[in-house]
Design a protein around this motif. Structure first.
Motif, PDB file in Angstrom:
ATOM      1  N   ASP A  17      28.038  -8.488  62.340  1.00  9.84           N
ATOM      2  CA  ASP A  17      29.315  -7.643  61.940  1.00  9.84           C
ATOM      3  C   ASP A  17      29.585  -7.833  60.557  1.00  9.84           C
ATOM      4  OD1 ASP A  17      31.711  -6.363  61.840  1.00  9.84           O
ATOM      5  OD2 ASP A  17      32.526  -7.515  63.646  1.00  9.84           O
ATOM      6  N   THR A  19      31.609  -5.319  59.245  1.00 17.17           N
ATOM      7  CA  THR A  19      32.959  -4.709  58.981  1.00 17.17           C
ATOM      8  C   THR A  19      33.968  -5.238  57.893  1.00 17.17           C
ATOM      9  OG1 THR A  19      33.024  -4.241  61.589  1.00 17.17           O
ATOM     10  CG2 THR A  19      34.989  -3.694  59.903  1.00 17.17           C
ATOM     11  N   GLU A  49      31.763  -1.382  69.107  1.00 15.71           N
ATOM     12  CA  GLU A  49      32.710  -2.515  69.526  1.00 15.71           C
ATOM     13  C   GLU A  49      32.120  -3.857  69.906  1.00 15.71           C
ATOM     14  OE1 GLU A  49      35.937  -3.590  73.228  1.00 15.71           O
ATOM     15  OE2 GLU A  49      34.537  -1.874  73.565  1.00 15.71           O
ATOM     16  N   THR A  50      32.737  -4.861  69.189  1.00 12.05           N
ATOM     17  CA  THR A  50      32.019  -6.212  69.118  1.00 12.05           C
ATOM     18  C   THR A  50      32.900  -7.113  69.832  1.00 12.05           C
ATOM     19  OG1 THR A  50      32.929  -6.604  67.078  1.00 12.05           O
ATOM     20  CG2 THR A  50      30.560  -5.853  66.996  1.00 12.05           C
ATOM     21  N   ALA A  52      33.274  -7.915  72.865  1.00 12.65           N
ATOM     22  CA  ALA A  52      33.853  -7.850  74.232  1.00 12.65           C
ATOM     23  C   ALA A  52      32.509  -7.683  75.112  1.00 12.65           C
ATOM     24  CB  ALA A  52      34.740  -6.607  74.540  1.00 12.65           C
ATOM     25  N   SER A  54      29.705  -5.746  74.301  1.00  9.84           N
ATOM     26  CA  SER A  54      29.230  -4.483  73.997  1.00  9.84           C
ATOM     27  C   SER A  54      27.867  -4.856  73.058  1.00  9.84           C
ATOM     28  CB  SER A  54      29.903  -3.616  73.274  1.00  9.84           C
ATOM     29  OG  SER A  54      31.186  -3.179  74.067  1.00  9.84           O
ATOM     30  N   ASP A  55      28.060  -5.794  72.070  1.00  9.10           N
ATOM     31  CA  ASP A  55      26.960  -6.074  71.178  1.00  9.10           C
ATOM     32  C   ASP A  55      25.834  -6.856  72.055  1.00  9.10           C
ATOM     33  OD1 ASP A  55      29.194  -8.312  71.479  1.00  9.10           O
ATOM     34  OD2 ASP A  55      28.781  -9.056  69.597  1.00  9.10           O
ATOM     35  N   THR A 108      40.106   1.881  66.463  1.00 11.73           N
ATOM     36  CA  THR A 108      40.737   0.660  67.003  1.00 11.73           C
ATOM     37  C   THR A 108      39.680  -0.372  67.306  1.00 11.73           C
ATOM     38  OG1 THR A 108      42.492   1.459  67.572  1.00 11.73           O
ATOM     39  CG2 THR A 108      42.431  -0.466  68.496  1.00 11.73           C
ATOM     40  N   TRP A 109      38.763  -0.038  67.946  1.00 11.49           N
ATOM     41  CA  TRP A 109      37.588  -1.079  68.488  1.00 11.49           C
ATOM     42  C   TRP A 109      36.233  -1.002  67.546  1.00 11.49           C
ATOM     43  CZ3 TRP A 109      40.492  -4.373  70.807  1.00 11.49           C
ATOM     44  CH2 TRP A 109      41.478  -3.812  71.452  1.00 11.49           C
ATOM     45  N   GLN A 110      36.233  -0.107  66.701  1.00 13.58           N
ATOM     46  CA  GLN A 110      35.058   0.132  66.117  1.00 13.58           C
ATOM     47  C   GLN A 110      34.556  -1.061  65.005  1.00 13.58           C
ATOM     48  OE1 GLN A 110      35.265   4.208  64.736  1.00 13.58           O
ATOM     49  NE2 GLN A 110      33.857   4.858  66.228  1.00 13.58           N
ATOM     50  N   SER A 111      33.496  -1.362  65.112  1.00  5.69           N
ATOM     51  CA  SER A 111      33.088  -2.345  63.819  1.00  5.69           C
ATOM     52  C   SER A 111      31.545  -1.690  63.526  1.00  5.69           C
ATOM     53  CB  SER A 111      32.523  -3.657  64.548  1.00  5.69           C
ATOM     54  OG  SER A 111      33.926  -4.396  65.139  1.00  5.69           O
TER      55      SER A 111
END
Length: 133
Positions: A17, A19, A49-50, A52, A54-55, A108-111
């Motif tokens: 990440d 971000t 999204e990270t 949760a 998704s990564d 909101t959920w983007q990295s």
């Protein structure tokens, strides 16, 4: 244009990440665009999204799409290394994000993440570039 180069270790993680580093880089900038670029033939940058799952899902999906076996013409390095050279065709080596008042305009959920499945080179450079708007 303002630039900074990050040195990233991917020896323990396939998805890193970026971000917070991008937010810090953009923090003192006016409105404009921030480009995140990885100058490597076997890595990419994505917005996902990270945290949760998704990564991990992205890594699993890429490993299914790009199996590490002997099917590749590009055959140096570790077994299946040719898959690493196909990765940037699926995960771009760069992303550009708008910046407003020093903040990257992510959802909101983007990295912003570095994607690196290559086991042969755990040291990566990531170039951040800011262009005022």
């Amino acid at each position: 244009m303002i630039t900074e180069v990050l040195d990233v270790d991917t020896s323990r993680r396939r998805i890193v990440d970026l971000t917070s580093a991008v937010e810090e880089f953009c923090g003192s900038q006016p409105d404009g665009l921030c480009n995140v670029f990885v100058p490597h033939a076997t890595a990419g940058v994505a917005i996902i999204e990270t945290g949760a799952g998704s990564d991990d899902d992205l890594v699993d999906t890429l490993e299914r799409l790009l199996p590490r076996d002997g099917r590749y013409r590009h055959a140096h390095g570790s077994p299946g290394h040719g898959a690493d050279h196909v990765l940037p065709g699926l995960v771009s080596p760069s992303v550009t994000v708008p910046v407003c008042d020093g903040r990257p305009l992510l959802g909101t959920w983007q990295s912003i993440v570095l994607v690196d499945l290559n086991r042969d080179n755990p040291r990566r450079s990531v170039r951040l570039s800011f262009v005022p708007g």
